[in-house]
Design an enzyme around this catalytic site. Structure first.
Site, PDB file in Angstrom:
ATOM      1  N   HIS A 171       0.834  -1.193   0.000  1.00  0.00           N
ATOM      2  CA  HIS A 171       0.000   0.000   0.000  1.00  0.00           C
ATOM      3  C   HIS A 171       0.870   1.245   0.000  1.00  0.00           C
ATOM      4  O   HIS A 171       1.995   1.233   0.512  1.00  0.00           O
ATOM      5  CB  HIS A 171      -0.957   0.020   1.207  1.00  0.00           C
ATOM      6  CG  HIS A 171      -0.265  -0.203   2.511  1.00  0.00           C
ATOM      7  ND1 HIS A 171       0.093  -1.454   2.955  1.00  0.00           N
ATOM      8  CD2 HIS A 171       0.153   0.668   3.467  1.00  0.00           C
ATOM      9  CE1 HIS A 171       0.692  -1.345   4.134  1.00  0.00           C
ATOM     10  NE2 HIS A 171       0.749  -0.058   4.459  1.00  0.00           N
TER      11      HIS A 171
ATOM     12  N   HIS B 263       0.886   5.104   1.343  1.00  0.00           N
ATOM     13  CA  HIS B 263       0.247   6.094   2.218  1.00  0.00           C
ATOM     14  C   HIS B 263       0.218   7.433   1.469  1.00  0.00           C
ATOM     15  O   HIS B 263       1.263   7.903   0.996  1.00  0.00           O
ATOM     16  CB  HIS B 263       1.057   6.299   3.498  1.00  0.00           C
ATOM     17  CG  HIS B 263       1.114   5.103   4.397  1.00  0.00           C
ATOM     18  ND1 HIS B 263       0.354   5.001   5.544  1.00  0.00           N
ATOM     19  CD2 HIS B 263       1.841   3.959   4.327  1.00  0.00           C
ATOM     20  CE1 HIS B 263       0.628   3.847   6.143  1.00  0.00           C
ATOM     21  NE2 HIS B 263       1.527   3.194   5.426  1.00  0.00           N
TER      22      HIS B 263
HETATM   23  P1  AMP Z   1       1.936   0.058   7.396  1.00  0.00           P
HETATM   24  O1  AMP Z   1       2.590   0.331   8.703  1.00  0.00           O
HETATM   25  O2  AMP Z   1       2.616   0.758   6.242  1.00  0.00           O
HETATM   26  O3  AMP Z   1       1.739  -1.427   7.126  1.00  0.00           O
HETATM   27  O4  AMP Z   1       0.538   0.751   7.469  1.00  0.00           O
HETATM   28  C1  AMP Z   1      -0.657   0.101   7.764  1.00  0.00           C
HETATM   29  C2  AMP Z   1      -1.701   1.164   7.939  1.00  0.00           C
HETATM   30  O5  AMP Z   1      -2.974   0.562   7.791  1.00  0.00           O
HETATM   31  C3  AMP Z   1      -1.677   1.866   9.294  1.00  0.00           C
HETATM   32  O6  AMP Z   1      -1.507   3.261   9.093  1.00  0.00           O
HETATM   33  C4  AMP Z   1      -3.044   1.535   9.895  1.00  0.00           C
HETATM   34  O7  AMP Z   1      -3.581   2.612  10.624  1.00  0.00           O
HETATM   35  C5  AMP Z   1      -3.867   1.197   8.667  1.00  0.00           C
HETATM   36  N1  AMP Z   1      -4.972   0.260   8.826  1.00  0.00           N
HETATM   37  C6  AMP Z   1      -4.917  -0.984   9.378  1.00  0.00           C
HETATM   38  N2  AMP Z   1      -6.116  -1.576   9.301  1.00  0.00           N
HETATM   39  C7  AMP Z   1      -6.945  -0.696   8.697  1.00  0.00           C
HETATM   40  C8  AMP Z   1      -8.324  -0.713   8.335  1.00  0.00           C
HETATM   41  N3  AMP Z   1      -9.100  -1.779   8.576  1.00  0.00           N
HETATM   42  N4  AMP Z   1      -8.852   0.380   7.736  1.00  0.00           N
HETATM   43  C9  AMP Z   1      -8.087   1.453   7.481  1.00  0.00           C
HETATM   44  N5  AMP Z   1      -6.773   1.529   7.786  1.00  0.00           N
HETATM   45  C10 AMP Z   1      -6.212   0.480   8.392  1.00  0.00           C
END
Ligand code: AMP
Ligand code: ZN
Length: 112
Positions: A100, A102
């Site tokens: 993903h 950000h």
């Molecule tokens: P990363 O640390 O790059 O893997 O980022 C994962 C991101 O996903 C974090 O910023 C979380 O807040 C976000 N996240 C996890 N689960 C969900 C969800 N169900 N809906 C929206 N964001 C999520």
């Protein structure tokens, strides 16, 4: 059904606040925002991480960046700018193993 949270959002099995969608990509609000605007852009196809990326994944990840451009324009940040961040692996801070991007905007430096 997969236990990948982002695949479940893509399949509409889990809720999300969707900001952008096309045939390849879905973007939705991060549920723990680290900037005034924090959207996650994910390929609809499951790719665990940039570290697992193969040659055939190049197009779909490019599409994530085109989605970022579209979000920037739609949300009024085309001139002001925004930050795109991709966390890779344990020491890169990756928590969700579905690749993903950000999209962080709306503040100086747009989040950490
Ligand atoms: P990363 O640390 O790059 O893997 O980022 C994962 C991101 O996903 C974090 O910023 C979380 O807040 C976000 N996240 C996890 N689960 C969900 C969800 N169900 N809906 C929206 N964001 C999520
Ligand atoms: Zn997934």
């Amino acid at each position: 059904m997969t236990d990948c949270v982002f695949c479940r959002i893509v399949a509409r099995k889990n809720p999300a606040d969707i900001e952008f969608e096309d045939d390849a990509v879905l973007a939705f609000k991060d549920n723990y925002p680290k900037a005034p605007v924090h959207v996650l852009i994910v390929p609809k196809r499951h790719i665990p991480s940039v570290m697992a990326m193969e040659r055939g994944d190049a197009e779909i990840l490019g599409r994530c960046f085109l989605a970022a451009r579209a979000l920037g324009e739609a949300k009024g940040f085309a001139e002001r700018g925004y930050r795109l961040r991709v966390n890779c692996g344990p020491e890169g801070g990756q928590v969700v193993y579905h690749v993903h991007v950000h999209f962080l905007a709306g503040g100086r430096a747009s989040g950490a």
